[in-house]
Motif scaffolding. Structure first.
Motif, PDB file in Angstrom:
ATOM      1  N   GLU A  88       8.524  25.964  -2.732  1.00 32.55           N
ATOM      2  CA  GLU A  88       8.716  27.228  -2.012  1.00 32.55           C
ATOM      3  C   GLU A  88       8.798  28.328  -3.062  1.00 32.55           C
ATOM      4  O   GLU A  88       9.469  28.157  -4.087  1.00 32.55           O
ATOM      5  CB  GLU A  88      10.008  27.179  -1.210  1.00 32.55           C
ATOM      6  CG  GLU A  88      10.357  28.460  -0.492  1.00 32.55           C
ATOM      7  CD  GLU A  88      11.761  28.450   0.090  1.00 32.55           C
ATOM      8  OE1 GLU A  88      12.228  29.524   0.518  1.00 32.55           O
ATOM      9  OE2 GLU A  88      12.401  27.379   0.086  1.00 32.55           O
ATOM     10  N   GLU A 115       9.240  32.617  -4.104  1.00 36.61           N
ATOM     11  CA  GLU A 115       9.559  34.003  -3.791  1.00 36.61           C
ATOM     12  C   GLU A 115       8.875  34.861  -4.849  1.00 36.61           C
ATOM     13  O   GLU A 115       8.891  34.514  -6.037  1.00 36.61           O
ATOM     14  CB  GLU A 115      11.071  34.232  -3.773  1.00 36.61           C
ATOM     15  CG  GLU A 115      11.766  33.452  -2.657  1.00 36.61           C
ATOM     16  CD  GLU A 115      13.222  33.836  -2.481  1.00 36.61           C
ATOM     17  OE1 GLU A 115      13.756  34.592  -3.338  1.00 36.61           O
ATOM     18  OE2 GLU A 115      13.838  33.397  -1.493  1.00 36.61           O
ATOM     19  N   THR A 155       0.582  38.902  -1.797  1.00 37.70           N
ATOM     20  CA  THR A 155       1.613  38.017  -1.246  1.00 37.70           C
ATOM     21  C   THR A 155       1.243  37.572   0.160  1.00 37.70           C
ATOM     22  O   THR A 155       1.434  36.402   0.532  1.00 37.70           O
ATOM     23  CB  THR A 155       2.974  38.733  -1.241  1.00 37.70           C
ATOM     24  OG1 THR A 155       3.284  39.172  -2.566  1.00 37.70           O
ATOM     25  CG2 THR A 155       4.085  37.806  -0.754  1.00 37.70           C
ATOM     26  N   SER A 203       0.737  33.885   1.764  1.00 35.27           N
ATOM     27  CA  SER A 203       1.563  33.465   2.912  1.00 35.27           C
ATOM     28  C   SER A 203       0.759  32.652   3.925  1.00 35.27           C
ATOM     29  O   SER A 203       1.345  31.990   4.784  1.00 35.27           O
ATOM     30  CB  SER A 203       2.192  34.689   3.591  1.00 35.27           C
ATOM     31  OG  SER A 203       1.217  35.437   4.309  1.00 35.27           O
ATOM     32  N   GLU A 257       5.595  32.276   5.338  1.00 39.03           N
ATOM     33  CA  GLU A 257       6.266  33.540   5.043  1.00 39.03           C
ATOM     34  C   GLU A 257       6.780  33.477   3.610  1.00 39.03           C
ATOM     35  O   GLU A 257       7.252  32.432   3.154  1.00 39.03           O
ATOM     36  CB  GLU A 257       7.424  33.762   6.023  1.00 39.03           C
ATOM     37  CG  GLU A 257       8.058  35.128   5.942  1.00 39.03           C
ATOM     38  CD  GLU A 257       9.092  35.334   7.033  1.00 39.03           C
ATOM     39  OE1 GLU A 257       8.839  36.118   7.970  1.00 39.03           O
ATOM     40  OE2 GLU A 257      10.157  34.694   6.945  1.00 39.03           O
ATOM     41  N   ILE A 258       6.670  34.589   2.885  1.00 44.60           N
ATOM     42  CA  ILE A 258       7.126  34.634   1.497  1.00 44.60           C
ATOM     43  C   ILE A 258       8.032  35.843   1.310  1.00 44.60           C
ATOM     44  O   ILE A 258       7.727  36.946   1.760  1.00 44.60           O
ATOM     45  CB  ILE A 258       5.926  34.716   0.518  1.00 44.60           C
ATOM     46  CG1 ILE A 258       5.098  33.421   0.577  1.00 44.60           C
ATOM     47  CG2 ILE A 258       6.404  34.969  -0.910  1.00 44.60           C
ATOM     48  CD1 ILE A 258       3.857  33.444  -0.295  1.00 44.60           C
ATOM     49  N   THR A 259       9.143  35.626   0.630  1.00 42.64           N
ATOM     50  CA  THR A 259      10.049  36.721   0.282  1.00 42.64           C
ATOM     51  C   THR A 259       9.451  37.515  -0.874  1.00 42.64           C
ATOM     52  O   THR A 259       9.092  36.945  -1.910  1.00 42.64           O
ATOM     53  CB  THR A 259      11.427  36.174  -0.114  1.00 42.64           C
ATOM     54  OG1 THR A 259      11.983  35.453   0.990  1.00 42.64           O
ATOM     55  CG2 THR A 259      12.371  37.310  -0.493  1.00 42.64           C
ATOM     56  N   ARG A 283      19.542  33.897  -5.926  1.00 44.43           N
ATOM     57  CA  ARG A 283      18.845  33.414  -4.732  1.00 44.43           C
ATOM     58  C   ARG A 283      18.614  31.893  -4.759  1.00 44.43           C
ATOM     59  O   ARG A 283      17.822  31.362  -4.007  1.00 44.43           O
ATOM     60  CB  ARG A 283      17.516  34.162  -4.566  1.00 44.43           C
ATOM     61  CG  ARG A 283      17.722  35.674  -4.375  1.00 44.43           C
ATOM     62  CD  ARG A 283      16.445  36.387  -4.038  1.00 44.43           C
ATOM     63  NE  ARG A 283      15.871  35.909  -2.798  1.00 44.43           N
ATOM     64  CZ  ARG A 283      16.254  36.279  -1.574  1.00 44.43           C
ATOM     65  NH1 ARG A 283      17.272  37.130  -1.428  1.00 44.43           N
ATOM     66  NH2 ARG A 283      15.655  35.802  -0.511  1.00 44.43           N
ATOM     67  N   GLU A 286      11.814  42.108   1.125  1.00 39.45           N
ATOM     68  CA  GLU A 286      11.246  42.011   2.464  1.00 39.45           C
ATOM     69  C   GLU A 286      10.493  40.699   2.634  1.00 39.45           C
ATOM     70  O   GLU A 286      10.113  40.058   1.647  1.00 39.45           O
ATOM     71  CB  GLU A 286      10.324  43.188   2.759  1.00 39.45           C
ATOM     72  CG  GLU A 286       9.068  43.256   1.915  1.00 39.45           C
ATOM     73  CD  GLU A 286       8.186  44.437   2.277  1.00 39.45           C
ATOM     74  OE1 GLU A 286       7.457  44.333   3.282  1.00 39.45           O
ATOM     75  OE2 GLU A 286       8.223  45.461   1.550  1.00 39.45           O
ATOM     76  N   GLN A 287      10.327  40.309   3.881  1.00 36.37           N
ATOM     77  CA  GLN A 287       9.593  39.085   4.202  1.00 36.37           C
ATOM     78  C   GLN A 287       8.154  39.461   4.536  1.00 36.37           C
ATOM     79  O   GLN A 287       7.915  40.363   5.343  1.00 36.37           O
ATOM     80  CB  GLN A 287      10.233  38.363   5.390  1.00 36.37           C
ATOM     81  CG  GLN A 287      11.690  37.975   5.175  1.00 36.37           C
ATOM     82  CD  GLN A 287      11.892  37.078   3.977  1.00 36.37           C
ATOM     83  OE1 GLN A 287      11.171  36.099   3.801  1.00 36.37           O
ATOM     84  NE2 GLN A 287      12.863  37.408   3.147  1.00 36.37           N
ATOM     85  N   SER A 321       4.319  38.024   5.696  1.00 36.64           N
ATOM     86  CA  SER A 321       3.514  36.942   6.247  1.00 36.64           C
ATOM     87  C   SER A 321       2.139  37.482   6.575  1.00 36.64           C
ATOM     88  O   SER A 321       1.915  38.698   6.589  1.00 36.64           O
ATOM     89  CB  SER A 321       4.157  36.363   7.512  1.00 36.64           C
ATOM     90  OG  SER A 321       4.133  37.318   8.562  1.00 36.64           O
ATOM     91  N   THR A 341       2.505  39.741   9.708  1.00 36.91           N
ATOM     92  CA  THR A 341       3.075  41.077   9.517  1.00 36.91           C
ATOM     93  C   THR A 341       2.093  41.982   8.792  1.00 36.91           C
ATOM     94  O   THR A 341       2.019  43.168   9.057  1.00 36.91           O
ATOM     95  CB  THR A 341       4.393  41.008   8.725  1.00 36.91           C
ATOM     96  OG1 THR A 341       4.156  40.337   7.480  1.00 36.91           O
ATOM     97  CG2 THR A 341       5.455  40.247   9.490  1.00 36.91           C
TER      98      THR A 341
END
Length: 405
Positions: free
Chosen positions: A203, A205, A227, A231, A236-238, A279, A385-386, A388, A391
């Protein structure tokens, strides 16, 4: 006959011994998450296969989604029929017709998991092969290197027949190898490093350094768009936007130009490591390739790495640039990465960077900086922010509507 389901093969997961079950559970979770938008699918799995029953959903669309799931070695579109040799014959003939080309050769490869079925594998191969030759002219059985191989599996709930084997991402399911912080610039290399890390089950970030007004809003958007590209594989990636202007201005004031790159990288690594600690990450990932630029010599890496004991993973370390570009094109990040919006690394790049920096000199030049204060203030200004694929698409639509208004 329509495709009724997709049969997924695990590949590397099959080598995990006692841990195999845990890996397959993570893969099952990821597949369900990826296919959450399809209401009619039914997903089941066992120790050696996963099955996605389509129940009327578009097989081509589902196939596109599965190609982006790490941990899948390959999968096949399947026609499932009742355990009847006549129905199996019809399905096999239909599949061959759908894939027919002049001069085509084929073979039948039967696997019988249900040994109570009346025909053994050799009989199944002979009966189904004969049915194809009788139904289609100008086609012949060829046991070595045929044009098409039809795979037939006899199981308790039916006969499963496929002719295509579609390659998946391979690797391990995301979430099975811990979390790493990806140092994401706006260039070609770091998104590829992120993709390869995802493929190994990590995973990630994304940590991006932004230096307004020297770097533009377009440069920041470019990093977010990269990013979003990644994704597709992660869901989804932070995204962590780190303000870096003050640090770069101070380095420019007090550090000799030829050592500024080394000090800049050390500050970036310190910040990324501190974000990792806060984190709960386990490693740092970057896009360095040995000898590619001045900061990527062994001497530079040694001087830069001195600020942390955290593992710094470099998936591209031994790769040729053209190999990296090939992967970037494959994952659709190349065209975006080469857009001319410069990031903070290129804006402040010295004309003649030191390729073999001496650690004692680096530390001496760095002593003129308020390292602790600079790090603290940068961390206070980070924005998270997240991101994807969804988004990002929504933001594009909002921009289109705004322009229309």
């Amino acid at each position: 006959m329509e495709i009724t389901e997709l049969m997924i093969r695990y590949g590397e997961l099959s080598t995990k011994g006692k841990n195999k079950k845990a890996f397959i559970k993570i893969l099952n979770r990821n597949v369900r998450k990826k296919l959450a938008g399809y209401q009619n699918l039914k997903i089941t799995y066992n120790h050696d296969r996963m099955h996605v029953k389509l129940n009327g959903e578009d097989s081509e669309e589902v196939i596109k989604e599965l190609k982006e799931v790490s941990g899948i070695q390959s999968f096949s579109p399947i026609i499932r029929v009742e355990k009847s040799i006549e129905k199996a014959k019809k399905a096999v003939v239909q599949l061959i017709r759908n894939n027919y080309r002049p001069g085509m050769t084929f073979k039948i490869n039967t696997r019988r998991a249900d040994h109570s079925f009346e025909y053994d594998t050799n009989e199944m191969n002979r009966l189904l092969g004969s049915a194809v030759e009788e139904a289609i002219e100008d086609i012949h059985v060829k046991m070595k290197n045929p044009t098409a191989t039809l795979r037939v599996e006899v199981r308790t709930r039916g006969i499963f027949i496929s002719v295509d084997t579609i390659q998946g991402m391979g690797g391990l399911p995301i979430g099975s190898s811990g979390k790493g912080m990806l140092m994401l610039s706006g260039g070609i290399d770091s998104p590829v490093a992120g993709y390869l890390s995802l493929r190994r089950g990590m995973e990630i970030e994304a940590v991006h350094f932004h230096s307004p007004p020297y770097t533009s809003p377009q440069a920041l958007k470019k990093a977010k768009d990269l990013t979003a590209k990644l994704s597709r594989f992660a869901g989804e990636i932070t995204f962590i936007d780190v303000p870096f202007t003050e640090i770069q201005e101070q380095i420019k004031k007090v550090v000799p130009e030829y050592y500024s790159m080394t000090v800049t990288r050390r500050m970036m690594l310190r910040l990324t490591d501190e974000i990792r600690r806060k984190r709960n990450g386990a490693a740092i990932v970057n896009g360095e390739s040995l000898g590619q630029v001045a900061s990527q010599t062994l001497e530079s890496m040694q001087a830069i790495n001195e600020v942390t004991s955290t593992p710094v993973l470099r998936p591209l370390i031994s790769m040729d640039k053209m190999d990296i570009i090939s992967i970037a094109e494959q994952i659709d990040t190349f065209e975006l990465a080469v857009q001319p919006f410069e990031d903070c690394c290129t804006i402040f790049a010295p004309a003649n960077p030191k390729t073999r920096p001496k650690l004692k000199k680096v530390q001496a030049f760095e002593s003129a900086l308020d390292v602790s204060g600079l790090i603290t203030r940068a961390l206070e200004g980070i924005k998270i922010e997240q991101i994807s694929k969804k988004t990002n698409e929504n933001k594009k639509m909002e921009k289109v509507f705004a322009e229309l208004l």
